[in-house]
Motif scaffolding. Structure first.
Motif, mmCIF file in Angstrom:
data_model
loop_
_atom_site.group_PDB
_atom_site.id
_atom_site.type_symbol
_atom_site.label_atom_id
_atom_site.label_comp_id
_atom_site.label_asym_id
_atom_site.label_seq_id
_atom_site.Cartn_x
_atom_site.Cartn_y
_atom_site.Cartn_z
ATOM 1 N N ASN A 189 0.822 -1.211 0.000
ATOM 2 C CA ASN A 189 0.000 0.000 0.000
ATOM 3 C C ASN A 189 0.854 1.259 0.000
ATOM 4 O OD1 ASN A 189 -2.482 -1.248 -0.117
ATOM 5 N ND2 ASN A 189 -2.702 -1.373 2.103
ATOM 6 N N ARG A 190 1.967 1.242 0.715
ATOM 7 C CA ARG A 190 2.861 2.405 0.713
ATOM 8 C C ARG A 190 3.417 2.654 -0.681
ATOM 9 N NH1 ARG A 190 6.372 1.617 6.188
ATOM 10 N NH2 ARG A 190 4.737 2.208 7.626
ATOM 11 N N ILE A 191 3.813 1.587 -1.356
ATOM 12 C CA ILE A 191 4.365 1.734 -2.712
ATOM 13 C C ILE A 191 3.283 2.214 -3.670
ATOM 14 C CG2 ILE A 191 5.249 0.435 -4.686
ATOM 15 C CD1 ILE A 191 6.896 -1.195 -2.751
ATOM 16 N N LYS A 192 2.077 1.654 -3.544
ATOM 17 C CA LYS A 192 0.981 1.989 -4.448
ATOM 18 C C LYS A 192 0.582 3.458 -4.321
ATOM 19 C CE LYS A 192 -1.935 -1.541 -4.609
ATOM 20 N NZ LYS A 192 -3.157 -2.322 -4.383
ATOM 21 N N HIS A 193 0.608 4.003 -3.111
ATOM 22 C CA HIS A 193 0.131 5.359 -2.874
ATOM 23 C C HIS A 193 1.256 6.386 -2.779
ATOM 24 C CE1 HIS A 193 -3.865 3.812 -2.415
ATOM 25 N NE2 HIS A 193 -3.455 2.946 -1.499
ATOM 26 N N TYR A 194 2.500 5.997 -3.087
ATOM 27 C CA TYR A 194 3.627 6.936 -3.031
ATOM 28 C C TYR A 194 3.531 7.910 -4.189
ATOM 29 C CZ TYR A 194 8.301 8.860 -3.251
ATOM 30 O OH TYR A 194 9.360 9.728 -3.300
ATOM 31 N N GLN A 195 3.762 9.183 -3.903
ATOM 32 C CA GLN A 195 3.779 10.208 -4.946
ATOM 33 C C GLN A 195 5.096 10.956 -4.877
ATOM 34 O OE1 GLN A 195 0.457 12.740 -4.241
ATOM 35 N NE2 GLN A 195 -1.054 11.252 -4.908
ATOM 36 N N GLU A 196 5.702 11.157 -6.028
ATOM 37 C CA GLU A 196 6.923 11.955 -6.103
ATOM 38 C C GLU A 196 6.575 13.395 -5.749
ATOM 39 O OE1 GLU A 196 10.178 11.432 -6.940
ATOM 40 O OE2 GLU A 196 9.851 9.277 -6.971
ATOM 41 N N PRO A 197 7.435 14.069 -4.996
ATOM 42 C CA PRO A 197 7.150 15.481 -4.705
ATOM 43 C C PRO A 197 7.211 16.302 -5.988
ATOM 44 C CG PRO A 197 9.247 14.799 -3.740
ATOM 45 C CD PRO A 197 8.622 13.596 -4.357
ATOM 46 N N THR A 198 6.277 17.217 -6.140
ATOM 47 C CA THR A 198 6.259 18.059 -7.334
ATOM 48 C C THR A 198 7.285 19.171 -7.172
ATOM 49 O OG1 THR A 198 4.586 19.515 -6.414
ATOM 50 C CG2 THR A 198 3.796 17.605 -7.658
ATOM 51 N N GLU A 199 7.564 19.866 -8.254
ATOM 52 C CA GLU A 199 8.549 20.951 -8.207
ATOM 53 C C GLU A 199 8.108 22.054 -7.260
ATOM 54 O OE1 GLU A 199 10.373 22.674 -11.593
ATOM 55 O OE2 GLU A 199 10.398 20.783 -12.660
ATOM 56 N N GLN A 200 6.797 22.236 -7.105
ATOM 57 C CA GLN A 200 6.305 23.261 -6.200
ATOM 58 C C GLN A 200 6.609 22.901 -4.752
ATOM 59 O OE1 GLN A 200 2.236 23.117 -7.282
ATOM 60 N NE2 GLN A 200 2.478 24.414 -9.094
ATOM 61 N N GLU A 201 6.643 21.600 -4.438
ATOM 62 C CA GLU A 201 6.898 21.164 -3.070
ATOM 63 C C GLU A 201 8.374 21.186 -2.719
ATOM 64 O OE1 GLU A 201 5.209 17.307 -3.045
ATOM 65 O OE2 GLU A 201 3.154 18.007 -2.950
ATOM 66 N N ILE A 202 9.264 21.091 -3.721
ATOM 67 C CA ILE A 202 10.700 21.077 -3.480
ATOM 68 C C ILE A 202 11.196 22.515 -3.411
ATOM 69 C CG2 ILE A 202 12.944 20.360 -4.372
ATOM 70 C CD1 ILE A 202 11.484 18.120 -5.883
ATOM 71 N N PRO A 203 11.700 22.934 -2.247
ATOM 72 C CA PRO A 203 12.173 24.322 -2.154
ATOM 73 C C PRO A 203 13.446 24.505 -2.986
ATOM 74 C CG PRO A 203 12.646 23.143 -0.119
ATOM 75 C CD PRO A 203 11.860 22.209 -1.008
ATOM 76 N N LYS A 204 13.467 25.572 -3.773
ATOM 77 C CA LYS A 204 14.648 25.858 -4.584
ATOM 78 C C LYS A 204 15.575 26.754 -3.787
ATOM 79 C CE LYS A 204 12.608 25.442 -9.125
ATOM 80 N NZ LYS A 204 12.353 26.087 -10.407
ATOM 81 N N GLN A 205 16.856 26.389 -3.816
ATOM 82 C CA GLN A 205 17.833 27.228 -3.143
ATOM 83 C C GLN A 205 18.304 28.291 -4.128
ATOM 84 O OE1 GLN A 205 20.914 24.612 -1.758
ATOM 85 N NE2 GLN A 205 19.914 24.366 0.226
ATOM 86 N N GLU A 206 18.244 29.505 -3.681
ATOM 87 C CA GLU A 206 18.727 30.598 -4.508
ATOM 88 C C GLU A 206 20.242 30.506 -4.569
ATOM 89 O OE1 GLU A 206 17.099 33.241 -6.061
ATOM 90 O OE2 GLU A 206 15.221 32.206 -5.667
ATOM 91 N N GLU A 207 20.771 30.536 -5.787
ATOM 92 C CA GLU A 207 22.215 30.529 -5.930
ATOM 93 C C GLU A 207 22.723 31.944 -5.718
ATOM 94 O OE1 GLU A 207 24.446 29.137 -9.336
ATOM 95 O OE2 GLU A 207 23.785 27.122 -8.879
ATOM 96 N N ALA A 208 23.770 32.049 -4.952
ATOM 97 C CA ALA A 208 24.356 33.362 -4.702
ATOM 98 C C ALA A 208 24.925 33.905 -6.012
ATOM 99 C CB ALA A 208 25.452 33.241 -3.651
ATOM 100 N N PRO A 209 24.907 35.213 -6.168
ATOM 101 C CA PRO A 209 25.458 35.782 -7.406
ATOM 102 C C PRO A 209 26.982 35.627 -7.439
ATOM 103 C CG PRO A 209 24.876 37.520 -5.867
ATOM 104 C CD PRO A 209 24.393 36.233 -5.275
#
Length: 138
Positions: free
Chosen positions: A35-55
């Motif tokens: 059941n865990r495998i069946k209902h697993y969802q990959e996190p979407t890009e909106q859920e993954i926080p993007k780290q701002e790259e320093a200039p």
């Protein structure tokens, strides 16, 4: 103990019951895992926080200090040491910045050398075209 014609039925019933319990537990764990495998969802890009790259900063600088430190690591029962190389630059603004460097970087940069220091956040990328740790965009 119950014995009929020399057969220990109490022990046999106990072992059969134990095997049934182990079998039921194993099947339950497999169902939960499935059941865990069946209902697993990959996190979407909106859920993954993007780290701002320093200039990437380019500034005139001069080597103020090159330093080699012997750092103790480990503990009293298993002591060990490692070398840490650092370079401190004096920027044209009067500010100093210290960077951890490799031994190769330390060897290539001369004392009191002046030039263009290229950094990104706390990372030393390049000094006077001597080395580059990342591809730089002009």
């Amino acid at each position: 103990m119950i014995e009929i014609h020399g057969t220990p039925w109490g022990a046999i019933c106990f072992l059969v019951g134990l095997m049934v319990l182990i079998l039921v537990y194993s099947i339950g764990r497999i169902i939960v895992w499935n059941n865990r495998i069946k209902h697993y969802q990959e996190p979407t890009e909106q859920e993954i926080p993007k780290q701002e790259e320093a200039p990437i900063l380019r500034q005139n600088a001069q080597v103020a200090e090159k330093k080699v430190d012997l750092l103790q690591t480990g503990n009293s029962k298993r002591p060990s040491h490692k070398m840490e190389y650092s370079i401190t630059f004096l920027l044209e603004s009067g500010e100093t910045r210290r960077f951890i460097a490799s031994q190769l970087m330390l060897d290539q940069i001369l004392d009191n050398e002046r030039g263009i220091l290229i950094t990104q956040g706390e990372e030393l990328l390049e000094f006077n075209n001597k080395f580059s740790t990342k591809p730089l965009n002009p």
